[in-house]
Scaffold this active site. Structure first.
Site: not given
Length: 506
Positions: A103, A230
């Site tokens: 990201h 995650h």
């Protein structure tokens, strides 16, 4: 999450808690596994808040009790070329080492990221940034940051995110990935170093070519910190036949609202002495509770496919149970927060319901009333020529769609745009991809909604508009905007052409 009024501060609270724990436990340094930022170009507000937290906890008069004994100009290839606590103009008491993730990866002509900004401010030590040189798939050399404290020596390897397909090919190409070992020193052999690797790659093997196999990693490693995934799997797991353990810290806050993120969030305190280590997992107290459930409607006895009221009643019951479950006091929560609730609904054989309308009754009760429900159908499998079963969902790959335009997709699927003009969406798509403008679609939607509202309000003052006529009027507004865009584009052909050329040369 920055535009979410309820959740906008969740990540900052979690990050501040992590830094506070590091200070309380008097750790030597903090190691981050990438994706400190969720956006490639974080807003000024996000940058300011991040810098404030780092300044508060990292800049102080506390002594740093370890040394970096490797070539720092190789480890930290920026203008200054040394670890931040050695800068005589700064008092750094808590060093932070970080790689970039997928990201917040570097981009643009100068190959910079938001992490470079924090590094230039001397707040973090940014390492693991690779220059993919060489021919073919590329070639990288991973140099460790050599840390020494007393008789304990640690070789810290960092590998910032590289596109999984490319890194996968590099690992399988001889000499494309070179792991540089510490040179022998007086009274210190190569085997005396405790070797840690931190990387940020896809670990789940839905497609082996778009993930990194643990067996690609070198056997001399002792411990691996795996970022990107995650799900919090904080307890170190041994990889059979490889001799090292992997910890997967996961994200500090729930962002994707998937099953794995419903597990409790932790950080890992790692104590190292010689070649031995002791892990200690610490739960995060400020994380917003998240409850997740999956339901297959056709398997529920009290649900009738022909009675939508029974479907709503059943889903309402599940949501109420999840809210009640989240409200139960636990030792791992510091204060009561509105919970996140997500239900994945397999509606095969049923019709869907409007998730936004369903969630309206839970405003003020959950943190995400607009997307409590996510609908899916059981994937159909088809056989390839080799006899292998493949989900239908895998037929469309991103690389097959990268040349499509919004206009072509609308035409192929015989869709009718009722509010947003196709040309506006094409421009937003171009800005999103070419300019990395993350707000392009949001701005497109807001602009068209504002213009439509103004048009309807002005006509409502002159003529009485019935409720059933609103949809027709919205369509007329869109057609007028399409004509205006067409006329404007004809008048601006020269400017648009030169601008396009400028973007192509960047």
């Amino acid at each position: 999450m920055e535009k979410d009024e309820i959740r906008r501060f969740d990540s900052f609270e979690a990050f501040e808690e992590i830094c506070s724990l590091a200070k309380q436990k008097e750790v030597d340094f903090v190691l981050l596994g990438g994706d400190l930022f969720h956006e490639n170009k974080p807003s000024r507000s996000t940058l300011v808040k991040t810098i404030e937290i780092l300044r508060r906890y990292c800049l102080n008069d506390l002594p740093v009790k370890f040394q970096v004994v490797s070539d720092q100009t190789v480890n930290f290839p920026n203008r200054f070329g040394h670890v931040n606590y050695e800068d005589p103009h700064f008092n750094v008491g808590l060093p932070v080492f970080t790689i970039h993730g997928n990201h917040d990866d570097p981009a643009g002509v100068d190959n910079l990221s938001a992490i470079d900004i924090l590094s230039a401010c001397n707040l973090v030590n940014y390492f693991g940034k690779m220059d993919l040189g060489g021919s073919g798939v590329g070639q990288i050399a991973v140099h460790p940051v050599l840390v020494k404290k007393g008789t304990t020596t640690v070789a810290l390897y960092g590998l910032g995110n590289i596109r999984d397909e490319r890194l996968n090919r590099m690992f399988q190409t001889p000499h494309s990935v070179q792991w540089m070992r510490p040179e022998s020193q007086e009274g210190l052999s190569v085997s005396d170093w405790f070797n840690i690797l931190v990387l940020h790659q896809n670990r789940i093997k839905t497609n082996p070519k778009s993930a990194i196999n643990e067996h690609f990693l070198p056997r001399f490693l002792d411990f691996v910190v795996w970022g990107h995934e995650h799900e919090c799997l904080i307890d170190p797991q041994e990889v059979p036949g490889m001799g090292f353990h992997i910890t997967q810290p996961g994200s500090s806050v729930a962002t994707s609202l998937i099953d794995g993120e419903a597990k409790p969030k932790h950080v890992l305190l790692l104590e190292i002495k010689g070649n031995q280590y002791r892990p200690n997992k610490i739960p995060l107290m400020t994380v917003r509770p998240f409850e997740y459930a999956e339901v297959v409607l056709k398997d529920e006895a009290d649900v009738d496919p022909n009675d939508q009221a029974s479907v709503l009643e059943h889903l309402d019951k599940i949501v109420r149970n999840l809210i009640e479950k989240s409200s139960q006091p636990t030792a791992s929560r510091s204060e009561a927060k509105l919970p996140l609730v997500r239900i994945k609904v397999d509606y095969s054989g049923f019709s869907t319901i409007n998730p936004q309308r369903f969630g309206q009754k839970y405003v003020g009760k959950v943190a995400n009333p607009q997307d409590i429900l996510i609908f899916s159908k059981a994937a159909k499998k088809r056989q390839t020529t080799t006899g292998e079963n493949i989900d239908e969902s895998e037929k469309l790959r991103p690389e097959e769609l990268n040349q499509q335009t919004i206009e072509a997709l609308v035409a192929e699927n015989n869709l009718k745009m009722e509010i947003l003009p196709v040309d506006d969406l094409d421009i937003a798509l171009h800005d999103f991809v070419s300019k990395d403008d993350k707000t392009a679609f949001y701005a497109c939607l807001q602009r068209n909604l504002d213009e439509t509202r103004k048009k309807l309000n002005s006509e409502a003052e002159k003529f009485k508009i019935e409720e059933e006529d609103i949809i027709v009027k919205v369509g007329e507004c869109m057609q007028e905007r399409v004509k205006e865009i067409s006329l404007r584009s004809k008048g601006d052909t020269g400017l648009a052409s030169s601008t396009q050329n400028l973007f192509l040369t960047c």
